[in-house]
Design a protein around this motif. Sequence first.
Motif, PDB file in Angstrom:
ATOM      1  N   SER A 189      16.401  -3.099   8.672  1.00  0.00           N
ATOM      2  CA  SER A 189      15.704  -2.146   7.814  1.00  0.00           C
ATOM      3  C   SER A 189      15.771  -2.562   6.349  1.00  0.00           C
ATOM      4  N   ARG A 190      14.694  -2.272   5.610  1.00  0.00           N
ATOM      5  CA  ARG A 190      14.618  -2.566   4.183  1.00  0.00           C
ATOM      6  C   ARG A 190      13.825  -1.464   3.484  1.00  0.00           C
ATOM      7  N   THR A 191      14.115  -1.261   2.202  1.00  0.00           N
ATOM      8  CA  THR A 191      13.321  -0.351   1.361  1.00  0.00           C
ATOM      9  C   THR A 191      12.904  -1.102   0.103  1.00  0.00           C
ATOM     10  N   ALA A 198       6.885   0.712   7.915  1.00  0.00           N
ATOM     11  CA  ALA A 198       7.049   2.013   8.554  1.00  0.00           C
ATOM     12  C   ALA A 198       6.513   3.158   7.706  1.00  0.00           C
ATOM     13  N   SER A 199       6.613   3.040   6.373  1.00  0.00           N
ATOM     14  CA  SER A 199       6.088   4.078   5.482  1.00  0.00           C
ATOM     15  C   SER A 199       5.793   3.460   4.121  1.00  0.00           C
ATOM     16  N   GLY A 200       4.927   4.124   3.361  1.00  0.00           N
ATOM     17  CA  GLY A 200       4.555   3.618   2.048  1.00  0.00           C
ATOM     18  C   GLY A 200       3.252   2.842   2.075  1.00  0.00           C
ATOM     19  N   ARG A 201       3.062   1.944   1.114  1.00  0.00           N
ATOM     20  CA  ARG A 201       1.846   1.120   1.047  1.00  0.00           C
ATOM     21  C   ARG A 201       2.166  -0.138   0.247  1.00  0.00           C
ATOM     22  N   VAL A 250      -1.810  -2.743   2.651  1.00  0.00           N
ATOM     23  CA  VAL A 250      -1.172  -2.647   3.957  1.00  0.00           C
ATOM     24  C   VAL A 250      -0.607  -1.246   4.118  1.00  0.00           C
ATOM     25  N   GLU A 251      -1.016  -0.576   5.183  1.00  0.00           N
ATOM     26  CA  GLU A 251      -0.582   0.787   5.464  1.00  0.00           C
ATOM     27  C   GLU A 251       0.487   0.770   6.567  1.00  0.00           C
ATOM     28  N   PRO A 252       1.211   1.883   6.730  1.00  0.00           N
ATOM     29  CA  PRO A 252       2.209   1.948   7.815  1.00  0.00           C
ATOM     30  C   PRO A 252       1.595   1.622   9.176  1.00  0.00           C
ATOM     31  N   ALA A 312       2.820  -9.947  -2.517  1.00  0.00           N
ATOM     32  CA  ALA A 312       2.969  -8.642  -1.874  1.00  0.00           C
ATOM     33  C   ALA A 312       3.834  -7.762  -2.772  1.00  0.00           C
ATOM     34  N   THR A 313       3.300  -6.595  -3.144  1.00  0.00           N
ATOM     35  CA  THR A 313       3.979  -5.674  -4.050  1.00  0.00           C
ATOM     36  C   THR A 313       3.929  -4.274  -3.463  1.00  0.00           C
ATOM     37  N   ALA A 314       5.026  -3.546  -3.554  1.00  0.00           N
ATOM     38  CA  ALA A 314       5.044  -2.162  -3.074  1.00  0.00           C
ATOM     39  C   ALA A 314       4.195  -1.301  -4.011  1.00  0.00           C
ATOM     40  N   ALA A 315       3.059  -0.808  -3.525  1.00  0.00           N
ATOM     41  CA  ALA A 315       2.201   0.047  -4.346  1.00  0.00           C
ATOM     42  C   ALA A 315       2.868   1.389  -4.597  1.00  0.00           C
ATOM     43  N   ILE A 316       3.600   1.883  -3.616  1.00  0.00           N
ATOM     44  CA  ILE A 316       4.420   3.083  -3.730  1.00  0.00           C
ATOM     45  C   ILE A 316       5.740   2.778  -3.030  1.00  0.00           C
ATOM     46  N   ALA A 317       6.722   3.652  -3.167  1.00  0.00           N
ATOM     47  CA  ALA A 317       7.996   3.431  -2.485  1.00  0.00           C
ATOM     48  C   ALA A 317       7.747   3.260  -0.988  1.00  0.00           C
ATOM     49  N   SER A 318       8.315   2.222  -0.410  1.00  0.00           N
ATOM     50  CA  SER A 318       7.989   1.846   0.969  1.00  0.00           C
ATOM     51  C   SER A 318       9.248   1.515   1.763  1.00  0.00           C
ATOM     52  N   GLU A 319       9.149   1.686   3.074  1.00  0.00           N
ATOM     53  CA  GLU A 319      10.234   1.346   3.983  1.00  0.00           C
ATOM     54  C   GLU A 319       9.670   0.549   5.154  1.00  0.00           C
TER      55      GLU A 319
END
Length: 234
Positions: free
Chosen positions: A34-36, A57-60, A78-80, A99-106
């Motif tokens: 797992s990673r966030t 799993a979540s975020g974008r 990229v969506e969940p 690749a950059t986390a557009a919002i907080a992602s897991e």
Amino acid sequence: MAGAPKRAAFWRSFPIFEDFSDSLIGLVGDVALSRTWPAGGSIFQRGDEGGFMIALASGRIRISLVTQQGKELVLRHVEPGTILGEMALLDGEPRSADATAAIASEGYIISKRDFLGLLDAHPEAARAVIRYLTRRLRETTDQLETIALYDLESRVARFLLATLRQIHGEDLPDSASLQLALSQTDIAGILGASRPKINRAIVSLEERGAIRRKGAVIDCHTERLLAIAEPDED
């Protein structure tokens, strides 16, 4: 998010794993970590070694390129339920985009060593991955066709229909509502246009009765969108 879930339904929701047997799914869950990632956090950059792939799993997550002029070209979001980073992992070439986390992602990462070891030991897994890659190639061809062959109104209509199909499948309802997480700037990057032109295309779709905006929600008239997405050539 502690540890990788062992539920087959979770892993099979990712297209790359949907043809895996239950025993293979179990092996995937065993090696996933797992990673966030915080909003705005860099996950990997173009040119990096492809040492892992990600099951979101979540975020974008935003996949993009930076031009020589310093402008960012957004390739996709990229969506969940989506895998990313698998190409560099499989072909041994460097990352082809940022690749950059557009919002907080897991999500979960699977290392190159573990995944290639699984494919080597289980030929049926390798065949399933080949089928997945073939589908991805077809999707890329469709996206290139959309950009090259259709005017902007048609491209926006096709984008909205593709998003609806992700939710409803091929059997689309007569009308449906969308709450897009993407801004007009994001959509512009995906469709190869400027934000003002995307806005004008959306206004035109409203005037033609294909959509109606209510705040962040877009009500879609499927039949009219289909007519605009595939205009008659005569």
